[in-house]
Design an enzyme around this catalytic site. Structure first.
Site, PDB file in Angstrom:
ATOM      1  N   ALA A  60      17.397  -9.151   2.260  1.00 49.42           N
ATOM      2  CA  ALA A  60      16.866  -8.887   3.598  1.00 49.42           C
ATOM      3  C   ALA A  60      17.028  -7.398   3.859  1.00 49.42           C
ATOM      4  O   ALA A  60      17.896  -6.738   3.268  1.00 49.42           O
ATOM      5  CB  ALA A  60      17.629  -9.707   4.622  1.00 49.42           C
ATOM      6  N   GLU A  87      17.642 -15.921  -2.447  1.00 45.97           N
ATOM      7  CA  GLU A  87      17.378 -17.137  -1.648  1.00 45.97           C
ATOM      8  C   GLU A  87      15.888 -17.469  -1.612  1.00 45.97           C
ATOM      9  O   GLU A  87      15.500 -18.643  -1.688  1.00 45.97           O
ATOM     10  CB  GLU A  87      17.957 -16.954  -0.245  1.00 45.97           C
ATOM     11  CG  GLU A  87      19.484 -16.922  -0.290  1.00 45.97           C
ATOM     12  CD  GLU A  87      20.138 -16.493   1.007  1.00 45.97           C
ATOM     13  OE1 GLU A  87      21.162 -17.070   1.364  1.00 45.97           O
ATOM     14  OE2 GLU A  87      19.633 -15.557   1.666  1.00 45.97           O
TER      15      GLU A  87
HETATM   16  N1  DAK Z   1      17.538  -3.371   2.569  1.00 43.88           N
HETATM   17  C1  DAK Z   1      17.000  -2.169   2.869  1.00 43.88           C
HETATM   18  N2  DAK Z   1      16.796  -1.177   1.977  1.00 43.88           N
HETATM   19  C2  DAK Z   1      17.127  -1.424   0.701  1.00 43.88           C
HETATM   20  C3  DAK Z   1      17.699  -2.668   0.297  1.00 43.88           C
HETATM   21  C4  DAK Z   1      17.895  -3.665   1.306  1.00 43.88           C
HETATM   22  N3  DAK Z   1      18.376  -4.875   1.027  1.00 43.88           N
HETATM   23  N4  DAK Z   1      17.931  -2.592  -1.022  1.00 43.88           N
HETATM   24  C5  DAK Z   1      17.529  -1.376  -1.431  1.00 43.88           C
HETATM   25  N5  DAK Z   1      17.049  -0.658  -0.404  1.00 43.88           N
HETATM   26  C6  DAK Z   1      16.506   0.698  -0.425  1.00 43.88           C
HETATM   27  C7  DAK Z   1      17.591   1.743  -0.602  1.00 43.88           C
HETATM   28  O1  DAK Z   1      18.210   2.039   0.613  1.00 43.88           O
HETATM   29  C8  DAK Z   1      16.789   2.901  -1.150  1.00 43.88           C
HETATM   30  O2  DAK Z   1      16.109   3.514  -0.085  1.00 43.88           O
HETATM   31  P1  DAK Z   1      16.060   5.140   0.023  1.00 43.88           P
HETATM   32  O3  DAK Z   1      17.470   5.582   0.008  1.00 43.88           O
HETATM   33  O4  DAK Z   1      15.293   5.563  -1.186  1.00 43.88           O
HETATM   34  O5  DAK Z   1      15.334   5.379   1.317  1.00 43.88           O
HETATM   35  C9  DAK Z   1      15.751   2.206  -2.018  1.00 43.88           C
HETATM   36  O6  DAK Z   1      15.682   0.860  -1.572  1.00 43.88           O
HETATM   37  C10 DAK Z   1      16.136   2.192  -3.493  1.00 43.88           C
HETATM   38  O7  DAK Z   1      17.446   1.675  -3.598  1.00 43.88           O
HETATM   39  P2  DAK Z   1      18.636   2.446  -4.352  1.00 43.88           P
HETATM   40  O8  DAK Z   1      18.425   3.920  -4.293  1.00 43.88           O
HETATM   41  O9  DAK Z   1      19.914   1.926  -3.794  1.00 43.88           O
HETATM   42  O10 DAK Z   1      18.392   1.965  -5.833  1.00 43.88           O
HETATM   43  P3  DAK Z   1      19.489   1.690  -6.961  1.00 43.88           P
HETATM   44  O11 DAK Z   1      18.700   1.386  -8.183  1.00 43.88           O
HETATM   45  O12 DAK Z   1      20.495   2.788  -7.009  1.00 43.88           O
HETATM   46  O13 DAK Z   1      20.259   0.375  -6.490  1.00 43.88           O
HETATM   47  C11 DAK Z   1      20.416  -1.881  -5.644  1.00 43.88           C
HETATM   48  C12 DAK Z   1      19.561  -0.847  -6.408  1.00 43.88           C
HETATM   49  C13 DAK Z   1      19.543  -3.111  -5.469  1.00 43.88           C
HETATM   50  C14 DAK Z   1      21.648  -2.252  -6.512  1.00 43.88           C
HETATM   51  C15 DAK Z   1      20.897  -1.296  -4.302  1.00 43.88           C
HETATM   52  O14 DAK Z   1      19.736  -0.799  -3.620  1.00 43.88           O
HETATM   53  C16 DAK Z   1      21.539  -2.315  -3.415  1.00 43.88           C
HETATM   54  O15 DAK Z   1      22.724  -2.646  -3.598  1.00 43.88           O
HETATM   55  N6  DAK Z   1      20.785  -2.837  -2.423  1.00 43.88           N
HETATM   56  C17 DAK Z   1      21.315  -3.764  -1.449  1.00 43.88           C
HETATM   57  C18 DAK Z   1      21.449  -5.138  -2.059  1.00 43.88           C
HETATM   58  C19 DAK Z   1      22.027  -6.130  -1.058  1.00 43.88           C
HETATM   59  O16 DAK Z   1      23.111  -5.934  -0.534  1.00 43.88           O
HETATM   60  N7  DAK Z   1      21.281  -7.190  -0.773  1.00 43.88           N
HETATM   61  C20 DAK Z   1      21.680  -8.187   0.193  1.00 43.88           C
HETATM   62  C21 DAK Z   1      21.224  -7.749   1.580  1.00 43.88           C
HETATM   63  S1  DAK Z   1      21.759  -8.884   2.868  1.00 43.88           S
HETATM   64  C22 DAK Z   1      18.445 -14.221   7.218  1.00 43.88           C
HETATM   65  C23 DAK Z   1      17.971 -14.546   5.969  1.00 43.88           C
HETATM   66  C24 DAK Z   1      18.442 -13.884   4.853  1.00 43.88           C
HETATM   67  C25 DAK Z   1      19.371 -12.869   4.979  1.00 43.88           C
HETATM   68  C26 DAK Z   1      19.836 -12.530   6.222  1.00 43.88           C
HETATM   69  C27 DAK Z   1      19.369 -13.222   7.350  1.00 43.88           C
HETATM   70  N8  DAK Z   1      17.995 -14.938   8.374  1.00 43.88           N
HETATM   71  C28 DAK Z   1      16.906 -15.926   8.259  1.00 43.88           C
HETATM   72  C29 DAK Z   1      18.485 -14.630   9.678  1.00 43.88           C
HETATM   73  C30 DAK Z   1      19.789 -12.156   3.792  1.00 43.88           C
HETATM   74  C31 DAK Z   1      20.657 -11.109   3.842  1.00 43.88           C
HETATM   75  C32 DAK Z   1      20.659 -10.158   2.728  1.00 43.88           C
HETATM   76  O17 DAK Z   1      19.885 -10.255   1.790  1.00 43.88           O
END
Ligand code: DAK
Length: 268
Positions: free
Chosen positions: A76, A122
Site C-alpha cells: 500500500a 495480499e
Molecule cells: N509506498 C510508497 N512508496 C513506495 C513504496 C510504498 N509501499 N515502496 C516503494 N516506494 C517508492 C520509494 O519511496 C521510492 O520513491 P522515491 O524515493 O524514488 O520517490 C521508489 O518507490 C523506489 O523505491 P526505493 O528507492 O526504496 O527502491 P529500492 O530498490 O531501494 O527498495 C523496496 C525497494 C521495495 C525494498 C523498498 O522501496 C521498500 O522497502 N518499500 C516499502 C515496502 C513496504 O514496507 N511495503 C509494505 C507497505 S504497508 C489496507 C490494505 C492493505 C494495506 C494497508 C491498508 N486497507 C484496506 C485499509 C497494506 C499495507 C502495506 O502494504
C-alpha cells in the site's frame, strides 16, 4: 516459451492501470512504476472497477493481473496513510474496495516479478494462479513500519505457507525468494524473469480454452476450501458439480472426449 511485451502506453497521466484484451483474456497492468506500483486508493478503485467490468463481459473468460519486471507491487502507498489516525483509516473504508476485488468470479492469473510486498503480497494472494519470476521477493514487511498486515496477510499467508514460515515472514519482515515461495505453496509456478509475463498470458489462454462456467465454479469451490470447514466445503463442491451437468459445455466437453476431438465451449 515466447517473450510477450509489457509495453502499453497509458491514455492519460491518471491511468494507474493499463487495460487490454487478448482474445478471451482480459489484461490489467498496474501502472505506478515510479513508486514500484504502490497501491493507493485510486489505483485500487480503478482495479476493482476493471475487474467488475471484465466479470460482466461475456467475451472474457480469464483475467491476467500483472506488475512490472521490478515490482508486482511494493505494498500500500505508505505516504498516503502515514499521517492517518485510526478513525480516518476506519472512515476511508478501503476494505470495501478490497472486498470488491475479492468477489471477482473469473479466474485471475497473477504475473509477478520483483517485489510483492505488504498489500502487494495480499493482492497477489487474491489471485488464483500465481506465475512468479525467479527474481520475485515476496513478503509482509509491515512490521518494519510499525504496523501489521491488514488486508488478509496474517490469514492467507498462514494458510498458504503454514504457521512457522508465516510467523517468520510477518514478525521479521524478511522476504521469501521465488524458490521458497514455490516450496511453501504460495505461488503456482516459477519461471525465468524474462518470461514471467508471457508465461502468465500463455497459461491464461490455456485456461480460457476450458469451459468458462466450469472455470468459475471450480474457482469458487477451491476458495471454499480456504473459507469453510471441510464438510461445508464438500457440500458446496457437490452442488456446483451437479449444477455443471445442466450446462451445454458439460455435454460438449464429454462428447468431444468420446469423439476424440477438441471441445468447442460456449459458456452455456
Ligand atoms: N509506498 C510508497 N512508496 C513506495 C513504496 C510504498 N509501499 N515502496 C516503494 N516506494 C517508492 C520509494 O519511496 C521510492 O520513491 P522515491 O524515493 O524514488 O520517490 C521508489 O518507490 C523506489 O523505491 P526505493 O528507492 O526504496 O527502491 P529500492 O530498490 O531501494 O527498495 C523496496 C525497494 C521495495 C525494498 C523498498 O522501496 C521498500 O522497502 N518499500 C516499502 C515496502 C513496504 O514496507 N511495503 C509494505 C507497505 S504497508 C489496507 C490494505 C492493505 C494495506 C494497508 C491498508 N486497507 C484496506 C485499509 C497494506 C499495507 C502495506 O502494504
Amino acid at each position: 516459451m515466447t517473450t510477450a511485451t509489457l509495453e502499453t502506453k497509458p491514455m492519460t497521466a491518471e491511468q494507474l492501470i493499463l487495460v487490454e484484451t487478448d482474445g478471451s483474456v482480459g489484461i490489467i497492468k498496474l501502472n505506478r512504476p515510479k513508486v514500484l506500483n504502490a497501491l493507493n486508493p485510486e489505483l485500487m478503485t480503478q482495479l476493482a472497477e476493471q475487474l467488475e467490468a471484465f466479470d460482466k463481459d461475456d467475451s472474457i473468460y480469464v483475467i491476467v493481473l500483472a506488475g512490472s519486471e521490478r515490482a508486482f507491487a511494493a505494498g500500500a502507498d505508505i505516504g498516503d496513510m502515514a499521517e492517518c489516525s485510526s478513525l480516518e483509516m476506519y472512515k476511508r473504508d478501503q476494505f470495501a474496495t478490497w472486498d470488491r476485488i475479492k468477489r471477482t468470479k473469473k479466474p485471475i492469473v497473477a504475473a509477478v516479478s520483483g517485489y510483492a510486498l505488504g498489500g502487494g503480497c495480499e493482492l497477489m494472494m487474491l489471485c488464483d494462479v500465481i506465475i512468479a519470476s525467479d527474481t520475485s521477493q515476496i513478503g509482509q514487511p509491515e512490521i518494519n513500519i510499525g504496523v501489521m498486515p491488514g488486508a488478509g496477510g496474517t490469514q492467507r499467508l498462514t494458510r498458504a505457507v503454514g504457521k512457522a514460515t508465516a510467523m517468520d515472514v510477518i514478525l521479521t519482515g524478511r522476504f521469501l525468494n521465488a524458490a521458497e515461495a514455490l516450496a511453501g505453496g504460495l505461488v503456482s509456478r516459477v519461471v525465468p524473469r524474462e518470461h514471467f509475463y508471457s508465461e502468465a498470458l500463455r497459461i491464461a489462454h490455456e485456461m480460457a480454452r476450458k469451459g468458462p462456467i466450469a472455470l468459475r465454479f471450480a474457482k469458487e469451490s477451491v476458495l471454499k476450501a480456504h473459507e469453510t470447514a471441510l464438510s461445508e466445503g464438500l457440500e458446496y463442491e457437490r452442488k456446483l458439480f451437479y449444477a455443471l451437468f445442466s450446462t451445454e459445455d458439460q455435454k460438449e466437453g464429454m462428447r468431444a472426449f468420446m469423439e476424440k476431438r477438441k471441445p468447442d465451449f460456449k459458456g452455456k
